[in-house]
Structures are given as C-alpha cells and as structure tokens.
Design an enzyme around this catalytic site. Structure first.
Site, PDB file in Angstrom:
ATOM      1  N   GLY A 266       0.785  -1.244   0.000  1.00 30.88           N
ATOM      2  CA  GLY A 266       0.000   0.000   0.000  1.00 30.88           C
ATOM      3  C   GLY A 266       0.804   1.274   0.000  1.00 30.88           C
TER       4      GLY A 266
ATOM      5  N   GLY B 115      -0.958  -5.920  -2.286  1.00 30.05           N
ATOM      6  CA  GLY B 115      -1.795  -6.950  -1.663  1.00 30.05           C
ATOM      7  C   GLY B 115      -1.076  -8.278  -1.503  1.00 30.05           C
TER       8      GLY B 115
END
Ligand code: AMP
Length: 395
Positions: free
Chosen positions: A354, A377
């Site tokens: 992220g 992810g």
C-alpha cells in the site's frame, strides 16, 4: 519441489509467454511512476540473451471485462522501449487467430506486448477455455507478476497449468527475499506496522506476533490499542469496536514473547489538515479535542533504539498521517534511521504494501532499504502467512 527458472529451460527460439505486472499509474496521460516497468526489464533481457521470443501479457487498471481505450496497454509501449532500448511490438488483440499469426512471424529476441488481460471477464474468473486460449500464445509460461499472485486469475494460475512454467527474475527475487525475512530471518526480527486501521491488518498482526521479537505499532491503528488500554484518545481515528481484539493481540503477543511497542508520546492537532496547529503530548495527557496524527519524538527514539538492536526489519504502513506536513516527521525520522543502519550493513530491511512505498520515498529512505516490494496486496498476504495461488501453481 523448487520453482523453475528461465535458465532451467532451453529457450532458444522458443516463445516465452511472460505474465508481467505493467500496471503503472497514469496521471494526465503520463506514467507517473515507472518502477513496475523497470522491474520487468531483467526477465525480458534474459529471454533476449538466451535467444527466446518474449510475448508479454499483463493487466492494466480495472476495465471490468470491457475493452476500454483508457486502459489500453499501448500507453506503456514508448516507456518500455526506452527502458529496454529495443522496439516493442504491440497487438491490440490478446487472443485469437490474428495474434497467433503475428506471433508466428516473430524471430529470436523480439518482443510483442499483447492487450490488457482484464478486457476479458474470463480473466478474473480464471476461466478454463480462456486460459487455454492464453496457453496457445507461448511454448513456456513465465510468471513475473508476484504482485498479482494473491489472486487465482487465468493469466497467472489458469495458464500456468497448461504450459511448462517458471518464475521470472522479479518473482524469484520477491519470493527469496520474503522467505528470508519471515521464514529464516536473522534475529532479532522487528516488524513495523502502521497505517490507518487494525481491521485491514488483523491477519497481518496475528501472524507477525508469532514470528517477530518486536512489533512496533504506529499510525492510526495505534490509537485503537491505546484506547483498549484505557487511555483517552480524543477525536483520533479509532476502531472502538475492536477494543477486545486489540487486547487479544497484546495477550497473544505476550504469550509468544513478542514485545509490542506502542507510542508513549504523540503529535496531536485539532484537525486533520496540513500545517494544523500541533503539540506533542504524552499519551496519558490527551484530551477530548485532540486528534493524534503522528508518533512523538521520544517514541521515535525508542523505535530507533529497537532498530539498532535488530538484525532484520519488516515494514508496512506509515507512522502517522504522512501526507500532511508536519505529521510526516515520525515516518521520516524512523525510516531514515532504518535506512542508515541498512547502509552500514547492520540491518536487513524490507518494506512493502500500500502506502508504505510512497511514505518511504518521501523520506528517500527507500534507496537504502534492502528490498522494497512493489507488490501491495500480495506482499501483505504473504506477510499474513497465506499461500499465494500464483506462487503455489509454479511449485
Ligand atoms: P494503510 O493504507 O492502512 O497503510 O493506511 C495509510 C493511511 O493511514 C495514510 O493515508 C495515513 O494518512 C493514514 N494514517 C496514518 N496515521 C494516521 C493517524 N494517526 N490518523 C489518521 N490517519 C492516519
């Protein structure tokens, strides 16, 4: 069984179907960050040096199964050519007879990029007949998209079962690095987990407390822990419903001899805004108009002290609202310390997931980190201890 590499095959004059991650951000029609394209280069160069033909496939944005020009991979061709210093041919079709004809005309060393895999709904459904069409595009399948390996899609998992397969350079590097830091790390091992909420990182925290010696919790998620310890947190971001969960994590960590480090001083403001009036407070002195937006200087010192006695560091998430000055200081201060220790050979440091990469780029700490994973992810799911289907299918 070990995952095969390109060199394990004789690839001269063979068509290598490479699943790369060319999903770069586009702003005002321009690529704003070409890191993913740079990472795709070593595999393509290796195929060229071994006399193979590269057929590149990738997803690009979220076109939801429709052919939408704004999500055409054609946009990355000029930048890829520049990075490779070699022409890249493009096909506006992904599968079918026209593409196969184009591929047949290619000679050793040439590169053909095919259109976005997500122009087909069948991609994300891991559809069998779509995977079969993809498998006709090459002789060997090379998966170089670690960042897409947490999802079982046709271009990652489906096709891998229909062709001899291997991992590309980037995939191999990600797996090796992540295995080294989580499965056989040099101890003490410290993890830094920050960012907004506990709810999105519950599995990550639960897995890390079983493996790490120190778990540093910062960012908005630290507020929920402080609240669960009975402290006033004022207007700060907090998931009050997760009070018990936070206590359970603390309890489990104690059982596993994992020491949790929470902020003991913080930077507070009355609003979530850049350059808002701020003050530094002990976590016991927060009042109901305060909003915690960063870790304080004394907490930074404590974290840096832990870094200095650690051998390995895993980092995910910022220590505060790093997009807003001056609430970026905690993230900058601690990441700069980690990068210095890494540069001096005292620490192995790996970061990913992220906002982490942009937070570390802001402090320029990214340059000295041992490894920065671009796999958002997939990096997180690996750190959660999950098996990734895109990796499993290569075993
Ligand atoms: P995540 O995507 O979970 O890693 O969260 C990153 C986001 O958390 C960033 O946009 C930060 O601004 C935000 N964040 C970090 N610390 C705080 C905080 N104390 N209060 C509010 N937001 C925060």
């Amino acid at each position: 069984m070990a995952i095969k590499k390109l060199n394990d095959y004789n690839i001269a004059n063979k068509k290598i179907l490479v699943r790369a991650d060319l999903n770069v951000p586009i702003e005002n029609g321009n690529i704003s960050d070409n890191s993913r394209l740079i990472s795709a280069i070593p595999t393509i160069k290796t195929i060229q040096s071994l006399g193979g033909i590269t057929i590149l496939i990738s997803h690009f944005g979220r076109p939801d199964g429709l052919h939408k020009e704004e999500f055409s991979l054609k946009q990355v061709v000029p930048e890829l050519e520049k990075l490779l210093n070699f022409p890249v041919k493009f096909s506006s079709e992904l599968i079918g007879i026209n593409v196969l004809k184009k591929i047949d005309k290619l000679i050793a060393g040439e590169i053909l990029l095919l259109e976005n895999t997500r122009f087909f709904v069948e991609e994300e459904m891991n559809d069998e007949s779509f995977s079969k069409e993809l498998s006709k595009l090459g002789d060997i399948f090379c998966n170089d998209a670690f960042s897409s390996s947490h999802r079982a899609h046709a271009s990652t998992v489906g096709v891998s079962k229909l062709l001899p397969n291997c991992a590309g350079h980037l995939m191999k590097k990600e797996i090796d690095t992540l295995e080294n830091v989580l499965k056989k790390p040099q101890k003490p091992l410290t993890a830094v987990v920050g960012g907004a909420k506990i709810s999105t990182k519950l599995n990550l925290l639960l897995n890390l407390i079983k493996k790490v010696d120190y778990l540093v919790i910062g960012g908005g998620m630290a507020n929920t822990f402080l609240f669960s310890n009975g402290l006033e947190i004022g207007k700060s971001l907090c998931e009050k419903k997760l009070k018990e969960t936070a206590q359970r994590i603390i309890l489990e960590a104690n059982k596993n001899k994992c020491k949790i480090i929470l902020p003991h001083d913080v930077v507070v403001a009355s609003e979530f805004a850049a350059n808002a009036n701020f003050s530094i407070k002990n976590v016991r002195d927060i009042d109901n108009s305060d909003m915690i937006l960063d870790i304080g200087p004394s907490t930074c010192d404590k974290i840096n002290e832990i870094f200095s006695i650690s051998k390995t560091l895993i980092w995910n998430g910022p220590m505060g609202a790093f997009e807003l000055k001056p609430f970026d200081k905690g993230t900058i201060n601690t990441s700069v310390c980690a990068s210095k220790l890494t540069r001096n050979g005292k620490l192995i440091s790996v970061a990913g997931g992220g906002d982490t990469v942009s937070a570390l780029k802001k402090s320029k700490a990214d340059k000295d980190f041992t490894y920065i994973s671009l796999a958002g992810g997939a990096f997180l799911e690996w750190m959660e201890g999950k098996n990734l289907p895109g990796v499993e299918c290569l075993l």
